[in-house]
Design an enzyme around this catalytic site. Structure first.
Site, PDB file in Angstrom:
ATOM      1  N   HIS A 268      20.684 -10.496 -76.040  1.00  0.00           N
ATOM      2  CA  HIS A 268      21.757  -9.789 -77.075  1.00  0.00           C
ATOM      3  C   HIS A 268      22.913 -10.368 -77.002  1.00  0.00           C
ATOM      4  CE1 HIS A 268      18.396  -7.081 -77.510  1.00  0.00           C
ATOM      5  NE2 HIS A 268      18.386  -6.522 -76.128  1.00  0.00           N
ATOM      6  N   ASP A 319      11.572  -8.602 -79.108  1.00  0.00           N
ATOM      7  CA  ASP A 319      12.202  -7.494 -77.877  1.00  0.00           C
ATOM      8  C   ASP A 319      11.404  -6.108 -78.145  1.00  0.00           C
ATOM      9  OD1 ASP A 319      13.746  -6.015 -76.216  1.00  0.00           O
ATOM     10  OD2 ASP A 319      15.532  -5.998 -77.461  1.00  0.00           O
TER      11      ASP A 319
HETATM   12 ZN   LIG Z   1      14.867  -6.169 -74.038  1.00  0.00          ZN
END
Ligand SMILES: [Zn+2]
Length: 446
Positions: A268, A319
């Site tokens: 991220h 994810d």
């Molecule tokens: Zn994750």
């Protein structure tokens, strides 16, 4: 050594698309030769019409989050309210039910052209935190699932020890915890690399591993020369809590404990200061962007351009599996930047494909995958150029632009290590992945 020859109508050779390419694959599952200027298929060659690219690397996955798809799209909320629903699913999984779910999820990935997955795995123990007879039963279930679905896996076994900066795990987090980083390392050391399998490490986040234990995980990864991943600054609340506990940003904290470096990937890297970006870049720490999840969870848009300019290689992950489509992840990274800056063209199609393949594989410890070149693993994916999404003259002149229009539904053929995994859009060894997903998710709800 016997060879299989593929004739590729269009092939991505790293810098450009080449029409008429013959690819020889040897019995050890590697590319033996790449021959250009082959206008017609050689006798006996397998013909792959469309655009063949190196297999896609999904560098960040939590397989069980797939069970949430569709159930978390009603009502309002934040990342933190979504997390409560996710914990509910986590409580119900066993090694058997996780195998069934992950096998179907990885089959969905194969159908999307993904040939390697980085599974960020923290669901280690039975409910309440009791280890299974084999303390790695859940990790082994994921490895077996990837094998059945025909894709490579890097099991990023994750240290998750705390509910926040040293606080004891909450009830639903007990399954995740090994107690200390030392006992985490002992358990993970019993896992071995094998054909199609790499074992790597992860730090769930600076919330979940106390600062004085970060270096234990980093050292384990260093000794094994294994990839090390960490969720990093996905939420501003994490940054604030880190400041309150340690007086520094999460990135600075990781740097101070030896976590950053070229084998490390921050996942991220959304809410970063200029100094954080410089630290990540100067240490050649990678960045795994997960744009479809980041937008689904209302996280924000990470500074991918600045991170890459600073020296951080970019990879991509699905994810939470709100969707599984690496082509969508790739273009979303570019399109997010367009929305933010009002300027087009931050990455070329070539750069997006590099993130989706070569750099993603490198982040997972598969440096020998992600390129159609002699010696590389024979992992490749063919995208149709005649579907309703990709048809037209331009895709044939510049097939790489398919990254801006094609979806997972356009993946026609997938080969992993010289073995066909997807043929004409159908999975070869998992007969009906949709039915398998339905059954596996229904079993968790009953
Ligand atoms: Zn994750």
């Amino acid at each position: 050594m016997p060879l299989t020859t593929y004739w590729l109508e269009h092939a991505w050779l790293g810098t450009h698309a080449e029409p008429g390419v013959a690819l020889d694959v040897s019995a050890d599952g590697r590319i033996a030769a790449v021959r250009t200027g082959v206008d017609t298929p050689p006798p006996g060659a397998a013909v792959l019409r469309g655009f063949t690219i190196p297999g896609l690397a999904n560098a960040h996955s939590h397989a069980f989050h797939r069970a949430l798809r569709g159930t978390v799209q009603v009502g309002s909320g934040t990342f933190w309210t979504w997390r409560e629903v996710m914990y509910g699913v986590a409580q119900r999984l066993t090694p058997d039910s996780y195998f069934a779910l992950a096998r179907a999820v990885y089959a969905e990935m194969a159908l999307a052209g993904i040939t390697a997955v980085g599974e960020f795995h923290y669901l280690h123990h039975a409910p309440g935190g009791t280890p299974y007879d084999d303390p790695n039963a859940m990790g082994e279930a994921l490895i077996a699932a990837a094998r059945e679905a025909g894709i490579r896996i890097t099991l990023l076994d994750t240290a998750y020890l705390s509910s926040g900066f040293g606080a004891a795990p909450e009830q639903h987090q007990l399954r995740f915890s090994d107690g200390t980083a030392e006992t985490w390392a002992e358990r993970v050391s019993a896992l071995e690399d094998r054909e199609g399998v790499r074992v790597g490490a992860a730090i769930h986040s600076v919330r979940a591993v106390p600062a004085d234990q970060l270096s234990t995980v980093a050292r384990w990864a260093e000794e094994r020369r294994a990839p090390l991943h960490v969720h990093l600054s996905e939420q501003t609340a994490e940054n604030e809590a880190c400041h309150a506990a340690h007086g520094v940003t999460p990135t600075r904290l990781l740097a101070d404990h030896g976590v950053l470096g070229p084998r490390t990937t921050g996942v991220h890297n959304t809410h970063m200061t200029d100094a954080d970006i410089a630290l990540v870049g100067s240490t050649s720490t990678g960045t795994c962007m997960c744009p479809t999840t980041e937008r689904d969870l209302a996280d924000g848009i990470g500074p991918a351009v600045a991170l890459q300019k600073a020296g951080s290689p970019l990879s991509l992950g699905s994810d939470s599996h709100a969707v599984i489509d690496l082509l969508e992840e790739a273009r979303a990274m570019e399109l997010n930047e367009r929305l933010r800056t009002h300027i087009r063209g931050h990455w070329t199609a070539a750069a997006l494909l590099r993130a989706a393949s070569a750099d993603g594989h490198a982040a997972l410890g598969w440096e020998d995958a992600g390129a159609l070149e002699p010696g590389a693993l024979a992992d490749f994916t063919t995208i149709a150029l005649d579907s309703v999404r990709t048809a037209g003259p331009v895709p044939r002149l510049a097939p790489e632009t398919a990254v801006f229009a094609a979806t997972a539904a356009d993946v026609r053929h997938v080969v992993v290590g010289g073995r066909t995994v997807v043929e004409d859009g159908a999975h070869v060894s998992v007969p009906d992945p949709a039915a398998a997903l339905t059954a596996a998710i229904a079993a968790l709800r009953s």
